[in-house]
Design an enzyme around this catalytic site. Sequence first.
Site, short mmCIF file in Angstrom:
data_model
loop_
_atom_site.label_atom_id
_atom_site.label_comp_id
_atom_site.label_asym_id
_atom_site.label_seq_id
_atom_site.Cartn_x
_atom_site.Cartn_y
_atom_site.Cartn_z
N ASP A 44 0.87 -1.09 -0.18
CA ASP A 44 0.07 -0.31 0.41
C ASP A 44 0.62 1.23 0.19
O ASP A 44 0.49 1.94 -0.85
CB ASP A 44 -1.07 0.24 0.87
N ALA A 45 1.87 1.21 0.93
CA ALA A 45 2.37 2.19 0.86
C ALA A 45 3.40 2.64 -0.82
O ALA A 45 2.89 3.95 -0.90
CB ALA A 45 3.96 2.22 1.92
N ASP A 48 0.92 4.35 -2.58
CA ASP A 48 0.66 5.51 -2.46
C ASP A 48 1.50 6.80 -2.69
O ASP A 48 1.66 7.89 -3.10
CB ASP A 48 -0.07 5.72 -0.91
N SER A 93 -35.77 4.17 -25.05
CA SER A 93 -35.60 2.94 -23.88
C SER A 93 -36.71 2.08 -25.60
O SER A 93 -36.68 2.67 -26.80
CB SER A 93 -36.54 2.81 -22.69
N LEU A 94 -37.36 0.65 -25.49
CA LEU A 94 -37.95 0.07 -26.32
C LEU A 94 -38.97 -0.25 -25.92
O LEU A 94 -39.86 0.11 -25.10
CB LEU A 94 -37.07 -1.44 -26.53
N GLU A 129 -31.00 -9.84 -30.78
CA GLU A 129 -29.92 -10.30 -29.54
C GLU A 129 -30.90 -10.31 -28.34
O GLU A 129 -31.65 -9.98 -27.76
CB GLU A 129 -29.32 -8.52 -28.80
N LYS A 131 -32.00 -10.17 -24.37
CA LYS A 131 -32.45 -8.92 -23.71
C LYS A 131 -31.83 -9.11 -22.44
O LYS A 131 -32.17 -9.48 -21.55
CB LYS A 131 -33.79 -8.65 -24.15
N ASP A 133 -31.46 -8.09 -18.75
CA ASP A 133 -32.05 -7.80 -17.52
C ASP A 133 -31.09 -7.02 -16.32
O ASP A 133 -30.54 -7.43 -15.79
CB ASP A 133 -32.76 -8.57 -16.78
N ARG A 152 -28.64 5.77 -17.43
CA ARG A 152 -29.22 6.12 -18.21
C ARG A 152 -30.09 7.16 -17.88
O ARG A 152 -30.57 8.45 -18.88
CB ARG A 152 -30.18 5.14 -18.82
N GLU A 188 -25.35 -2.98 -21.60
CA GLU A 188 -25.82 -2.58 -20.46
C GLU A 188 -25.23 -3.62 -18.89
O GLU A 188 -24.22 -4.68 -19.57
CB GLU A 188 -27.65 -4.10 -20.72
N TYR A 240 -24.08 -2.96 -26.96
CA TYR A 240 -24.70 -3.47 -27.82
C TYR A 240 -25.09 -2.11 -28.60
O TYR A 240 -26.15 -1.99 -29.39
CB TYR A 240 -26.76 -4.00 -26.96
N LYS A 304 -33.83 -5.85 -34.31
CA LYS A 304 -33.14 -4.05 -34.29
C LYS A 304 -33.04 -4.42 -36.20
O LYS A 304 -32.60 -5.54 -36.53
CB LYS A 304 -31.65 -4.05 -34.36
N LYS A 328 -40.18 -9.94 -25.58
CA LYS A 328 -40.50 -10.26 -23.94
C LYS A 328 -41.08 -11.43 -23.66
O LYS A 328 -42.32 -12.77 -24.79
CB LYS A 328 -41.15 -9.05 -22.42
N CYS A 422 -63.30 9.26 1.18
CA CYS A 422 -61.85 9.08 0.64
C CYS A 422 -60.93 8.88 1.79
O CYS A 422 -61.57 9.64 2.98
CB CYS A 422 -61.59 10.63 -0.07
N CYS A 425 -58.78 12.05 2.72
CA CYS A 425 -59.43 12.91 3.33
C CYS A 425 -61.20 13.19 4.01
O CYS A 425 -61.79 14.17 4.20
CB CYS A 425 -59.18 14.41 2.84
N CYS A 440 -61.96 11.00 -5.55
CA CYS A 440 -61.85 12.05 -4.54
C CYS A 440 -62.23 13.10 -4.48
O CYS A 440 -61.50 13.90 -5.91
CB CYS A 440 -60.59 11.70 -3.54
N CYS A 446 -57.24 17.28 -0.25
CA CYS A 446 -56.69 16.45 0.51
C CYS A 446 -55.68 15.88 0.88
O CYS A 446 -55.19 15.78 -0.14
CB CYS A 446 -57.35 14.93 -0.76
S1 IVH Z 1 -31.38 -1.73 -27.07
C1 IVH Z 1 -32.65 2.40 -29.21
N1 IVH Z 1 -30.35 -3.78 -26.82
O1 IVH Z 1 -33.81 -2.84 -22.61
C2 IVH Z 1 -31.62 1.36 -28.44
N2 IVH Z 1 -30.99 -2.74 -25.48
O2 IVH Z 1 -36.12 -1.71 -22.78
C3 IVH Z 1 -32.44 0.59 -27.78
N3 IVH Z 1 -31.94 -3.87 -23.10
O3 IVH Z 1 -33.06 0.48 -21.87
C4 IVH Z 1 -31.46 -0.34 -26.69
N4 IVH Z 1 -30.62 -5.70 -23.79
O4 IVH Z 1 -31.52 -1.74 -20.85
C5 IVH Z 1 -30.58 -2.79 -26.51
N5 IVH Z 1 -29.56 -5.73 -26.41
C6 IVH Z 1 -30.23 -4.31 -26.10
C7 IVH Z 1 -30.17 -5.09 -24.64
C8 IVH Z 1 -31.52 -3.61 -24.56
C9 IVH Z 1 -30.97 -5.25 -22.64
C10 IVH Z 1 -31.97 -2.80 -21.95
C11 IVH Z 1 -31.71 -1.59 -22.35
C12 IVH Z 1 -32.77 -0.50 -22.46
C13 IVH Z 1 -33.72 -1.58 -22.09
C14 IVH Z 1 -35.54 -1.23 -23.01
#
Ligand code: IVH
Length: 695
Positions: A44-45, A48, A93-94, A129, A131, A133, A152, A188, A240, A304, A328, A422, A425, A440, A446
């Site tokens: 460490d020394a 540093d 997003s998608l 590709e 997806k 998580d 993001r 991701e 990606y 895509k 999905k 309600c 309230c 309400c 409220c």
């Molecule tokens: S493409 C315009 N590719 O899914 C391009 N997204 O539901 C947008 N994600 O925000 C992203 N795997 O976080 C892309 N092979 C993949 C992905 C991917 C996971 C996520 C990503 C995006 C979310 C949308």
Amino acid sequence: MDTAQIPVAQLDAAQAETELARLSVLIARLNHAYHTQDAPEVSDAEFDALRKRNEDIEQRFPTLIRMDSPRFQVGAAVDNTFKKHRHLAPMLSLDNVFDQAEFEDFVKRIVRFLGLSPEQATALAFVAEPKIDGLSISLTYENGRFVRGTTRGDGTEGEDVTANLKTLKDIPLRLKGNTPDLIEIRGEVFLGKKEFLAINAAQEALGERTFANPRNAAAGSLRQLDPKITAKRPLALFAYAMGFSSKPVATSHWSYLEQLRAWGFTVNPLSTRLEGMAEAEPFFEKIAQERAALPYDIDGVVYKIDDLSLQERLGFAGRAPRWAIAWKFPAEQAVTRLLSIEVQVGRTGALTPVAHLEPVNVGGVIVARATLHNQDEIERKDIRIGDLVQIQRAGDVIPQVMAVLPEEGRERHAAFTMPTHCPACGASVERIPGEAVTRCTGGLTCPAQVVERLIHFVSRTAFDIDGLGEKSINEFHDAELVKAPGDIFRLPEHESEIAKREGWGTTSARKLINAIEQRRTISFPRFIFALGIRRVGENNARLLARHYGSFSVWRERMEAARIVGSEARQELGEITGIGTATADEIVGFFAEPHNQTTLDDLLRYVTIEDEVAQSGGKLSGKVIVFTGSLTTMTRPEAKATAERLGAKVTDSVSKKTDLVVLGAEAGSKARKAQELGIDTVDEAGWRELAGLPSA
Ligand code: IVH
């Protein structure tokens, strides 16, 4: 000569430069060995001392500080809040689909937008590709060097988590080979299934909170204030997507993925080029089969369009690209018992029945609450307290109660009915005929509505005030410190009082006040969204901001729009994406004297930035009308192109119109343009104006 031996005070500029380069590489390697591999190479020394030497040289030669200076590497002190950073290209997003028919609709929309022939349509190539998580991040490289990594965030602006991202072995600090001067790469960040379980076991052993799923664990690990903690979490990355690039790097998404690999990124090995939409469903089935055996969680397949010039023509609609879709996996389900039903009051007064459940594991997440939507849904499914119910959760969607399971010989409770008053309230509730929602009538008397509105107001995608969340809003509301949005900006006057409250202290009070002060300037779309007008989400807020440009113009026009049939009312209705119901809500909001007072009060504290026309928009602010039939592009594409260049597209020709594009057989609108003396161009002229190649 070996610069390593020269005392700092004796280095000349050239030697200092060599030495800083050497230290940057060396310290990065030692850091990696220490943090990521848990195998320190030096004491460490010694470590540093190297860092100190680097700092001393930087102090003597501040102009030589490198982008990849060790001062920006792990171990460097990070602020206790993350800096915000604006993406060069927005992070989208998608949209989702859940079956073959919905996927085909997605392709049909593309075909219609581009005006493709049936042969061209079947031959459309995609890249598919898995997806992942996890959470998406954006990596910025300048001249091939990693300079910044951001979350993001709201898609426009994310949090700078560079120091943490530098601990990921999948993120190259330098790209191999040639690169554009400036490029953003998206991917991701995720945790493997095994790694997730190990982290939770370790958290439990330490008596710390465990994470609900790998994605939360990944997000929690990335948002650590101390990069050393992130370094201990085995986060991985698949690259990606493309963000901004100072020069084109590929002509197809597939070749872009190859480029990413060549630069040193990991691209998901299951990514596949599909020669036509017919291959989409078999690929989905194949991935669904392999899902359980994969070492990381996936929740679907992303498709895509491969050809980047088509992607560009398609552009995006709202927050999602027209050229990509997420297919999905079906939702995860489980069975549990309904313990009780609570009725919650939302920001707009809507009463939502919420199911309290015996906690149950649904696809890796413990669920104890689920939405029951409204009275009609409860009746339709005949859901009663005490029933055995099937629940489902799909991705980010709030868990839902799907159905009641029959149980023989079991006495059931009486049917559930919504309260007549309600629960927050006591005001009476109403249900507008034709609407499913019970509301309400208490309005701003409220407390639940007031509190929910305030929570919305300070939330991440609105005013984004750090340290002011649901809990503290409730606390300050109870203490009568915050009853209206303007009160939030008067909190600094109560700093010492806050510091004395239980659970606070001088430091946290100071931090809160700082966070509030920082948010006195806000972008126009965020401000609109923060107001919490019904039906005005982030998307509509953006549309409104883009159309009106500034808050004062918007407010003035909305007051004028109260007159039914007025020009202002018509203008509002003509903004693409804003429907009649939304327009009514907006006008109604401004018609309410209480809201006017709230706005006046707020404006004493808050500066709203004007929405400048989109960058590079050569048609910015122009009002365009298309008429007649276009032959080289469809109407939706023409409109999207004009909007991308900053123009507004309307349907009817008026004094406000700047340009009318005349397609073949243009009729009355062409005549009207002539009468009013408005400029016109034909289709070829329009292409030229839009900077498109002549057809
Ligand atoms: S493409 C315009 N590719 O899914 C391009 N997204 O539901 C947008 N994600 O925000 C992203 N795997 O976080 C892309 N092979 C993949 C992905 C991917 C996971 C996520 C990503 C995006 C979310 C949308």
